[in-house]
Design a protein around this motif. Sequence first.
Motif, mmCIF file in Angstrom:
data_model
loop_
_atom_site.group_PDB
_atom_site.id
_atom_site.type_symbol
_atom_site.label_atom_id
_atom_site.label_comp_id
_atom_site.label_asym_id
_atom_site.label_seq_id
_atom_site.Cartn_x
_atom_site.Cartn_y
_atom_site.Cartn_z
ATOM 1 N N THR A 188 -0.683 5.770 -0.217
ATOM 2 C CA THR A 188 -0.330 5.903 -1.632
ATOM 3 C C THR A 188 0.098 4.565 -2.217
ATOM 4 O OG1 THR A 188 0.350 8.195 -1.271
ATOM 5 C CG2 THR A 188 1.170 7.116 -3.260
ATOM 6 N N ALA A 189 0.900 3.821 -1.465
ATOM 7 C CA ALA A 189 1.330 2.507 -1.949
ATOM 8 C C ALA A 189 0.134 1.615 -2.224
ATOM 9 C CB ALA A 189 2.263 1.861 -0.925
ATOM 10 N N ALA A 190 -0.840 1.620 -1.321
ATOM 11 C CA ALA A 190 -2.026 0.779 -1.504
ATOM 12 C C ALA A 190 -2.803 1.186 -2.751
ATOM 13 C CB ALA A 190 -2.920 0.867 -0.268
ATOM 14 N N VAL A 191 -2.955 2.498 -2.971
ATOM 15 C CA VAL A 191 -3.704 2.979 -4.139
ATOM 16 C C VAL A 191 -2.999 2.570 -5.427
ATOM 17 C CG1 VAL A 191 -4.399 5.057 -5.402
ATOM 18 C CG2 VAL A 191 -4.815 4.893 -2.939
ATOM 19 N N VAL A 192 -1.697 2.773 -5.495
ATOM 20 C CA VAL A 192 -0.941 2.469 -6.716
ATOM 21 C C VAL A 192 -0.952 0.974 -7.004
ATOM 22 C CG1 VAL A 192 1.350 2.518 -7.775
ATOM 23 C CG2 VAL A 192 0.527 4.506 -6.488
ATOM 24 N N LEU A 193 -0.692 0.162 -5.998
ATOM 25 C CA LEU A 193 -0.558 -1.276 -6.223
ATOM 26 C C LEU A 193 -1.904 -1.941 -6.486
ATOM 27 C CD1 LEU A 193 2.174 -1.952 -3.530
ATOM 28 C CD2 LEU A 193 2.471 -1.784 -6.011
ATOM 29 N N GLU A 194 -2.960 -1.486 -5.841
ATOM 30 C CA GLU A 194 -4.284 -2.013 -6.154
ATOM 31 C C GLU A 194 -4.655 -1.670 -7.591
ATOM 32 O OE1 GLU A 194 -8.906 -2.033 -4.512
ATOM 33 O OE2 GLU A 194 -7.420 -0.722 -3.554
ATOM 34 N N ALA A 195 -4.321 -0.471 -8.024
ATOM 35 C CA ALA A 195 -4.685 -0.043 -9.372
ATOM 36 C C ALA A 195 -4.037 -0.912 -10.447
ATOM 37 C CB ALA A 195 -4.296 1.414 -9.582
ATOM 38 N N VAL A 196 -2.795 -1.344 -10.231
ATOM 39 C CA VAL A 196 -2.119 -2.145 -11.261
ATOM 40 C C VAL A 196 -2.424 -3.633 -11.142
ATOM 41 C CG1 VAL A 196 -0.269 -0.535 -11.744
ATOM 42 C CG2 VAL A 196 0.030 -2.188 -9.905
#
Length: 821
Positions: A188-196
């Motif tokens: 989840t951290a990877a998905v959120v941080l890549e998105a921003v």
Amino acid sequence: MPDIRMRLGKDVLVVDGAFGTMLQRHSLPPEQAPMQLNASAPEIVADIHRSYVTVGAECVTSNSFSGTRAKLAEWGLDDQVELLNREAVRLAKASGAQHVLADVGPTGLVLEPLGEASFGYVFELFAEQVSILAAEQPDAILIETMTDIAEARCAVLAARSVCDLPVFVTCTFGLTGRMDLSATDPVTAAVVLEAVGADAVGVNCGLGPEQMLPLVEQMAEATTLPIIVQPNAGLPKLVDGETVFPGTPLEMAEHASRFVDAGASLVGSCCGSTPEFTGSIRDFAKERPVREDRAGLTGLAIAGPRGIARIGGDQPLCVIGERINPTGRPELAESLREGSMSVVRSLALEQQQAGAHALDVNVGAPGVDAAETLPAAVKALVSTSDLPLVIDSTDAAAVEAALRVYPGRALINSVNGSVESMEALLPLAETYGAAVVVLALDDEGIPATAEGRLEIVKRVREAAHRSGLSDSDLVVDVLTMTAATDPSAARATLDALRSVSVELGPATVLGVSNVSHGLPGRPALNAAFLTMACANGLDAAIINPADLEATRAVKASDVLLGRDEQAAAWIAWVQAEEASAEGRAGGAARSSAGGGGLVADSVRRGLSEDGTPVPTTPAQALSEAIARGDADAAPGLVDAVIDDGLEPGRIIGEVLTPAIQNLGDAFGRGEVFLPQLMVSAEAMKAAVARVKEHLPDTERRDVGRVVFATVKGDIHSIGKDICVSLLESNGYAVDDLGVDVDAEAILVAADGVDAVCLSALMTTSLPAMQHTVGQLAELHPGVSVFVGGAGVTQDWARSIGAGYADDAPGCVRVVRETATE
């Protein structure tokens, strides 16, 4: 100097190690702010940087970890923000390192809704620091040691707003495999941080290399971004009151090779490490090639703070719960007008328990200010449900307000083919890392044909690409029309759906129930249409997840389309339904009309015919409100319990305390996480306050009195604040003395109390804790003393004559046990 952008993901880069560990060799006093050395003793800082470069570190990290204005204010240095941050980068650049990473650490504040800090305030703190650091032209910004995904996301957004340098982010995870404050997992951290917009993501601190390896593997499978890893030198141990990291340079080096094999390409170390560790990492890691086979997640991923939902890419159909929408729900509309989120929370949990994968959130109703209410709903849901959110509004101001505060990757529902819509919403999606639903309509309405809808989708898709979005950011809705008014409507939708899936490629979504509007037997029609849509390329459906006919259609379609490996989900679902049916001892025979279908299934699951919960007793409703953190509903439910006949004096012991204890037990088992615990504590406090209003003055007494403080030399407050909140929610009067509190102040406050709780995160403050415990034993021998915090262990607590708790529920438990002895 080589451009670090050209090396990311291609070369293995060695990053330096611990800075604080090296500073401790200089016997600095606990009250010494590390960043102050940039100006007062720059030779010490420069020497540490050079020691790492000498042994092979290609990247050094500036001494600016505590460089936000809020953090420097804790040391009385907020008037030196610019000086200390600029000097930090200058000293790092003077080391001769190939690359300088300008370091940004946590602010020490907790963002809403878990804390009181606003997104805007924390954003400005990060933006100020990053702009100062960037002015000295480092190679990249490194945001590190983040325990809350909301703060990490805010920091990335702030950094991107003030500079065009690469932005790296590393998160800190506990032994549970989740970030301590937000309970976010590595995927989840990877998905959120890549998105921003992060350019590299990773893991640092908190764990040793052995514990960190599986987290790195998970993160590397979730993203194609370069992965950073910086473990501690093993898990720390307290020996004679001092923290000892047991790891060796060889152990770190051997794991460094495994990190690279797992997908990492920037490898360093953290607490307890020295240049010797860095030299060993270089010897091992630089011998390994960077992995080139990482593909990341298939399809489109949206995320809440504690989990993701995937749409498309041959994943099972994503079920988006439709019920948080005031249209046709007067109770929800009225609660929104009153500013209450009680119904929103209830609907969220009902849909999560019914099997939804994401939640659509719409607050559009007369008399409701969407720009104010939509972000409020988002903040309520973040701490109530684990599911990702779909922000359902065409009001750009409301959408942006919600996206700012949402600590995940949202799906905007929706943008259409009008110029106004595209210009307003597509830039928001790019800025805040959101995905977006593309509607097949424009200023002229909805085309009757599949070809007409496809043309609009293509036009919006091109505009999205120009705004910086890709197909992996888009979900296409070709719109479900009503079969009752147009016999060809369903076929046109299915044809358009198939065309998007085959010709264009983005994921697809439909709101299903509109197809049956105005017709009898709606559940059966909806389920049939849903099955046909799945066969024509549907990837997500906005439905009522409590509609069991629709659920059967979803589960069956996944099996038959090869999206449910070995039919595992189908088998589990059928078995669960059969188990529920067995509990209805001859239910069909007892039904006066034979019952069946959706009505019987809904009753079996505790739901009414329309999918709403069957009424419970007021006491049960109050207990459930505490569990879901519903502070809006709790006071009124206390009144209802009293009206139902339970005496006010019995409510805390018989209803509220068991509810919060059950939640604490679930927290201990890893079934709920800190965010839920914190909002439940607020609901508990609201309920206790209302109970006391019904009690005579002689009975309005607290359960007990507790003094709480972070000891001298330690300025960390988050753990303390969580414990204080939970103690207060359990009826204790807490005298919170704050942080960096000397023993004398604690001794004065301890007169006549039931317990004293002391917290310490920094191991350098343990002597102060030991001194305080000794003084309390001497001057207040009848007062129980408990210690805790990241720097404390049970063995060490026992050695200094204190009790111990390892988390907030544990703190409440030991204090309560003392009161009953």
